[in-house]
Write a protein that holds these residues in place. Structure first.
Motif, PDB file in Angstrom:
ATOM      1  N   ALA A 135       0.857  -1.186   0.000  1.00 47.95           N
ATOM      2  CA  ALA A 135       0.000   0.000   0.000  1.00 47.95           C
ATOM      3  C   ALA A 135       0.891   1.232   0.000  1.00 47.95           C
ATOM      4  O   ALA A 135       2.072   1.175   0.371  1.00 47.95           O
ATOM      5  CB  ALA A 135      -0.916   0.007   1.219  1.00 47.95           C
ATOM      6  N   SER A 136       0.323   2.348  -0.395  1.00 46.45           N
ATOM      7  CA  SER A 136       1.090   3.588  -0.507  1.00 46.45           C
ATOM      8  C   SER A 136       1.078   4.407   0.771  1.00 46.45           C
ATOM      9  O   SER A 136       1.730   5.455   0.840  1.00 46.45           O
ATOM     10  CB  SER A 136       0.529   4.434  -1.662  1.00 46.45           C
ATOM     11  N   VAL A 137       0.345   3.950   1.771  1.00 43.15           N
ATOM     12  CA  VAL A 137       0.284   4.632   3.065  1.00 43.15           C
ATOM     13  C   VAL A 137       0.517   3.603   4.167  1.00 43.15           C
ATOM     14  O   VAL A 137       0.242   2.414   3.988  1.00 43.15           O
ATOM     15  CB  VAL A 137      -1.071   5.342   3.282  1.00 43.15           C
ATOM     16  N   PRO A 138       1.029   4.034   5.334  1.00 38.29           N
ATOM     17  CA  PRO A 138       1.188   3.092   6.440  1.00 38.29           C
ATOM     18  C   PRO A 138      -0.169   2.565   6.896  1.00 38.29           C
ATOM     19  O   PRO A 138      -1.162   3.295   6.897  1.00 38.29           O
ATOM     20  CB  PRO A 138       1.852   3.939   7.542  1.00 38.29           C
ATOM     21  N   LEU A 139      -0.200   1.299   7.305  1.00 42.58           N
ATOM     22  CA  LEU A 139      -1.437   0.668   7.740  1.00 42.58           C
ATOM     23  C   LEU A 139      -1.381   0.344   9.224  1.00 42.58           C
ATOM     24  O   LEU A 139      -0.307   0.165   9.795  1.00 42.58           O
ATOM     25  CB  LEU A 139      -1.687  -0.615   6.953  1.00 42.58           C
ATOM     26  N   ARG A 140      -2.564   0.261   9.835  1.00 42.63           N
ATOM     27  CA  ARG A 140      -2.706  -0.215  11.207  1.00 42.63           C
ATOM     28  C   ARG A 140      -3.518  -1.504  11.177  1.00 42.63           C
ATOM     29  O   ARG A 140      -4.561  -1.581  10.531  1.00 42.63           O
ATOM     30  CB  ARG A 140      -3.435   0.815  12.074  1.00 42.63           C
ATOM     31  N   ILE A 141      -3.047  -2.507  11.885  1.00 43.72           N
ATOM     32  CA  ILE A 141      -3.760  -3.778  11.984  1.00 43.72           C
ATOM     33  C   ILE A 141      -4.564  -3.807  13.272  1.00 43.72           C
ATOM     34  O   ILE A 141      -4.101  -3.347  14.316  1.00 43.72           O
ATOM     35  CB  ILE A 141      -2.770  -4.959  11.948  1.00 43.72           C
ATOM     36  N   GLU A 142      -5.756  -4.352  13.175  1.00 38.43           N
ATOM     37  CA  GLU A 142      -6.636  -4.484  14.336  1.00 38.43           C
ATOM     38  C   GLU A 142      -7.267  -5.871  14.294  1.00 38.43           C
ATOM     39  O   GLU A 142      -7.693  -6.338  13.240  1.00 38.43           O
ATOM     40  CB  GLU A 142      -7.721  -3.406  14.285  1.00 38.43           C
ATOM     41  N   ALA A 143      -7.315  -6.547  15.454  1.00 37.26           N
ATOM     42  CA  ALA A 143      -7.842  -7.909  15.494  1.00 37.26           C
ATOM     43  C   ALA A 143      -8.859  -8.060  16.612  1.00 37.26           C
ATOM     44  O   ALA A 143      -8.662  -7.555  17.718  1.00 37.26           O
ATOM     45  CB  ALA A 143      -6.706  -8.907  15.692  1.00 37.26           C
ATOM     46  N   ASP A 144      -9.955  -8.747  16.305  1.00 42.60           N
ATOM     47  CA  ASP A 144     -10.895  -9.188  17.336  1.00 42.60           C
ATOM     48  C   ASP A 144     -10.376 -10.501  17.898  1.00 42.60           C
ATOM     49  O   ASP A 144     -10.075 -11.440  17.134  1.00 42.60           O
ATOM     50  CB  ASP A 144     -12.285  -9.419  16.739  1.00 42.60           C
ATOM     51  N   VAL A 145     -10.251 -10.581  19.225  1.00 40.92           N
ATOM     52  CA  VAL A 145      -9.769 -11.801  19.855  1.00 40.92           C
ATOM     53  C   VAL A 145     -10.778 -12.280  20.884  1.00 40.92           C
ATOM     54  O   VAL A 145     -11.609 -11.512  21.373  1.00 40.92           O
ATOM     55  CB  VAL A 145      -8.385 -11.590  20.516  1.00 40.92           C
ATOM     56  N   ARG A 146     -10.687 -13.566  21.195  1.00 41.15           N
ATOM     57  CA  ARG A 146     -11.541 -14.172  22.204  1.00 41.15           C
ATOM     58  C   ARG A 146     -10.647 -14.675  23.337  1.00 41.15           C
ATOM     59  O   ARG A 146      -9.744 -15.469  23.116  1.00 41.15           O
ATOM     60  CB  ARG A 146     -12.334 -15.331  21.608  1.00 41.15           C
ATOM     61  N   THR A 147     -10.883 -14.181  24.537  1.00 34.96           N
ATOM     62  CA  THR A 147     -10.066 -14.559  25.685  1.00 34.96           C
ATOM     63  C   THR A 147     -10.460 -15.950  26.191  1.00 34.96           C
ATOM     64  O   THR A 147     -11.477 -16.512  25.778  1.00 34.96           O
ATOM     65  CB  THR A 147     -10.210 -13.542  26.820  1.00 34.96           C
ATOM     66  N   ALA A 148      -9.653 -16.479  27.108  1.00 41.72           N
ATOM     67  CA  ALA A 148      -9.910 -17.822  27.637  1.00 41.72           C
ATOM     68  C   ALA A 148     -11.256 -17.923  28.332  1.00 41.72           C
ATOM     69  O   ALA A 148     -11.874 -19.002  28.360  1.00 41.72           O
ATOM     70  CB  ALA A 148      -8.788 -18.211  28.591  1.00 41.72           C
ATOM     71  N   ASP A 149     -11.739 -16.816  28.917  1.00 44.97           N
ATOM     72  CA  ASP A 149     -13.040 -16.846  29.605  1.00 44.97           C
ATOM     73  C   ASP A 149     -14.189 -16.436  28.687  1.00 44.97           C
ATOM     74  O   ASP A 149     -15.304 -16.170  29.147  1.00 44.97           O
ATOM     75  CB  ASP A 149     -13.008 -15.950  30.841  1.00 44.97           C
ATOM     76  N   GLY A 150     -13.913 -16.371  27.371  1.00 44.70           N
ATOM     77  CA  GLY A 150     -14.971 -16.128  26.407  1.00 44.70           C
ATOM     78  C   GLY A 150     -15.261 -14.675  26.109  1.00 44.70           C
ATOM     79  O   GLY A 150     -16.185 -14.368  25.349  1.00 44.70           O
ATOM     80  N   GLN A 151     -14.498 -13.768  26.691  1.00 43.87           N
ATOM     81  CA  GLN A 151     -14.723 -12.349  26.451  1.00 43.87           C
ATOM     82  C   GLN A 151     -14.111 -11.924  25.114  1.00 43.87           C
ATOM     83  O   GLN A 151     -13.067 -12.425  24.705  1.00 43.87           O
ATOM     84  CB  GLN A 151     -14.114 -11.521  27.587  1.00 43.87           C
ATOM     85  N   ARG A 152     -14.768 -10.982  24.461  1.00 43.34           N
ATOM     86  CA  ARG A 152     -14.257 -10.440  23.199  1.00 43.34           C
ATOM     87  C   ARG A 152     -13.469  -9.176  23.475  1.00 43.34           C
ATOM     88  O   ARG A 152     -13.909  -8.298  24.212  1.00 43.34           O
ATOM     89  CB  ARG A 152     -15.411 -10.131  22.244  1.00 43.34           C
ATOM     90  N   GLN A 153     -12.287  -9.080  22.881  1.00 42.38           N
ATOM     91  CA  GLN A 153     -11.449  -7.901  23.008  1.00 42.38           C
ATOM     92  C   GLN A 153     -10.936  -7.483  21.638  1.00 42.38           C
ATOM     93  O   GLN A 153     -10.956  -8.272  20.688  1.00 42.38           O
ATOM     94  CB  GLN A 153     -10.262  -8.169  23.943  1.00 42.38           C
ATOM     95  N   VAL A 154     -10.468  -6.244  21.541  1.00 42.72           N
ATOM     96  CA  VAL A 154      -9.860  -5.741  20.316  1.00 42.72           C
ATOM     97  C   VAL A 154      -8.394  -5.448  20.595  1.00 42.72           C
ATOM     98  O   VAL A 154      -8.062  -4.748  21.561  1.00 42.72           O
ATOM     99  CB  VAL A 154     -10.574  -4.466  19.804  1.00 42.72           C
ATOM    100  N   VAL A 155      -7.520  -6.002  19.777  1.00 39.82           N
ATOM    101  CA  VAL A 155      -6.084  -5.775  19.884  1.00 39.82           C
ATOM    102  C   VAL A 155      -5.666  -4.901  18.712  1.00 39.82           C
ATOM    103  O   VAL A 155      -5.992  -5.199  17.555  1.00 39.82           O
ATOM    104  CB  VAL A 155      -5.305  -7.103  19.865  1.00 39.82           C
ATOM    105  N   ARG A 156      -4.938  -3.833  18.994  1.00 34.30           N
ATOM    106  CA  ARG A 156      -4.591  -2.859  17.950  1.00 34.30           C
ATOM    107  C   ARG A 156      -3.075  -2.763  17.770  1.00 34.30           C
ATOM    108  O   ARG A 156      -2.332  -2.696  18.751  1.00 34.30           O
ATOM    109  CB  ARG A 156      -5.162  -1.480  18.306  1.00 34.30           C
ATOM    110  N   GLY A 157      -2.664  -2.734  16.511  1.00 36.29           N
ATOM    111  CA  GLY A 157      -1.261  -2.578  16.172  1.00 36.29           C
ATOM    112  C   GLY A 157      -0.597  -3.906  15.851  1.00 36.29           C
ATOM    113  O   GLY A 157      -0.842  -4.918  16.510  1.00 36.29           O
ATOM    114  N   GLN A 158       0.274  -3.899  14.838  1.00 36.50           N
ATOM    115  CA  GLN A 158       0.916  -5.141  14.416  1.00 36.50           C
ATOM    116  C   GLN A 158       1.733  -5.781  15.535  1.00 36.50           C
ATOM    117  O   GLN A 158       1.693  -7.000  15.721  1.00 36.50           O
ATOM    118  CB  GLN A 158       1.830  -4.892  13.211  1.00 36.50           C
TER     119      GLN A 158
END
Length: 334
Positions: A135-158
């Motif tokens: 890509a011609s611009v810097p990108l940021r990665i973001e991921a939806d994750v599921r914790t061991a207790d089933g909670q949903r979290q968002v992790v940001r940055g490569q």
């Protein structure tokens, strides 16, 4: 004549970043000199992250590593490669900056053109191929994750995605519709083969499928796509089986046509399921020892090159057989 023209010099595009992309480039350079590396530009840590934040440029580190992997195998090429990879160790602001990162960013400032700057470094190294950003611009990665207790979290940055201990469920990039590097898109469309992986699956491999213009080129190209699977899990794929890597790839790009999948036998804890998934995708599974002889989780360039050459030759053999049958001159035995 095959659609490749000269089958001894196929045009190959390799997608990825970091050490994984370097591994595939080190193998591909033994097969052809018509190589284009298309590199992720989401790194936000280390020297690359500092330069990205301070100067607003693409993170140069993965681009530098790809250039180094393609350097000319001569004293000149190896010397400049070692210089590019050299890191300062000081108590000051230059600490852990690599010379290559600084050189690349300096050329971008001087020339005002990202691709021209990378091409110039490639000429300096006598690179056996070309290196381009995805890509011609810097990108940021973001991921939806599921914790061991089933909670949903968002992790940001490569850097954070790469070390997450939680199972990743979905990946995104920001901006969501970044301008792709036009030369990279053209290379994919004009390629004979595209190699995806090995590498950090979520933070280096899959992001290429999230850049809309690049994704469209991958879906529409007449090139044959080969997936090279990793030799061992890393932090972001801890707990995933070999087949899970391919399933995740399919989930993020269900229409991606994969011609072949290369896997090392020591990684296969699920060969039956992997074979079934490959068959469902219309892919050939090629099981070859592609790791070093000491059994470490590092790809051996000669062995990986031999495996990729087998993929190409098998395909060309099939094309020749079908052509012979069509004209009535080929072997008709199944």
């Amino acid at each position: 004549m095959s659609r490749f023209g000269d089958p001894t010099r196929p045009a190959v595009v390799a997608l990825g970043g970091g050490h994984g992309l370097s591994a595939s480039l080190s193998a591909l350079r033994l097969m052809t000199d018509r190589i284009t590396a298309v590199v992720t530009v989401a790194d936000d840590g280390g020297s690359s992250g500092r330069l990205r934040d301070e100067m607003g440029v693409l993170p140069p580190g993965d681009l530098r590593m790809a250039l180094s992997a393609l350097c000319d195998d001569s004293e000149w090429g190896r010397t400049w490669r070692d210089l590019l990879q050299h890191r300062f160790a000081t108590a000051g602001p230059l600490d852990q900056h690599s010379v290559g990162n600084l050189l690349i960013v300096a050329l971008w400032e001087l020339l005002g053109d990202t691709v021209e700057g990378l091409d110039l470094v490639g000429r300096l190294l006598g690179a056996r191929g070309r290196v381009l950003p995805m890509a011609s611009v810097p990108l940021r990665i973001e991921a939806d994750v599921r914790t061991a207790d089933g909670q949903r979290q968002v992790v940001r940055g490569q850097t954070q995605v790469a070390v997450t201990e939680h199972r990743i469920e979905q990946l995104r990039i920001h901006p969501v519709d970044p301008p792709a590097c036009a030369e990279a898109v053209a290379a994919v469309r004009e390629a004979d083969w595209v190699v995806l992986g090995p590498g950090s699956w979520y933070s280096s491999v899959l992001p290429h499928l999230l850049v809309p213009q690049l994704r469209a080129a991958l879906l529409e190209t007449t090139a044959r796509i080969v997936v090279v699977l990793n030799l061992s899990p890393d932090d972001e794929t801890a707990g995933m089986r070999t087949v899970d890597h391919l399933a995740v790839l399919r989930a993020h790009a269900p229409r991606l046509p994969v011609h072949a999948v290369v896997a090392d036998p020591l990684t296969l804890d699920d060969v039956g399921e992997l074979s079934e998934l490959c068959a469902a995708m219309g892919s050939r599974l090629l099981v070859r020892q592609v790791r070093r002889g000491d059994q470490s989780a590092v790809h051996d360039p000669l062995r990986l090159a031999a495996a990729l050459r087998d993929v190409v030759e098998d395909y060309l053999g099939d094309v020749g057989t079908r052509a012979g049958r069509a004209t009535g001159s080929g072997d008709t035995q199944e």
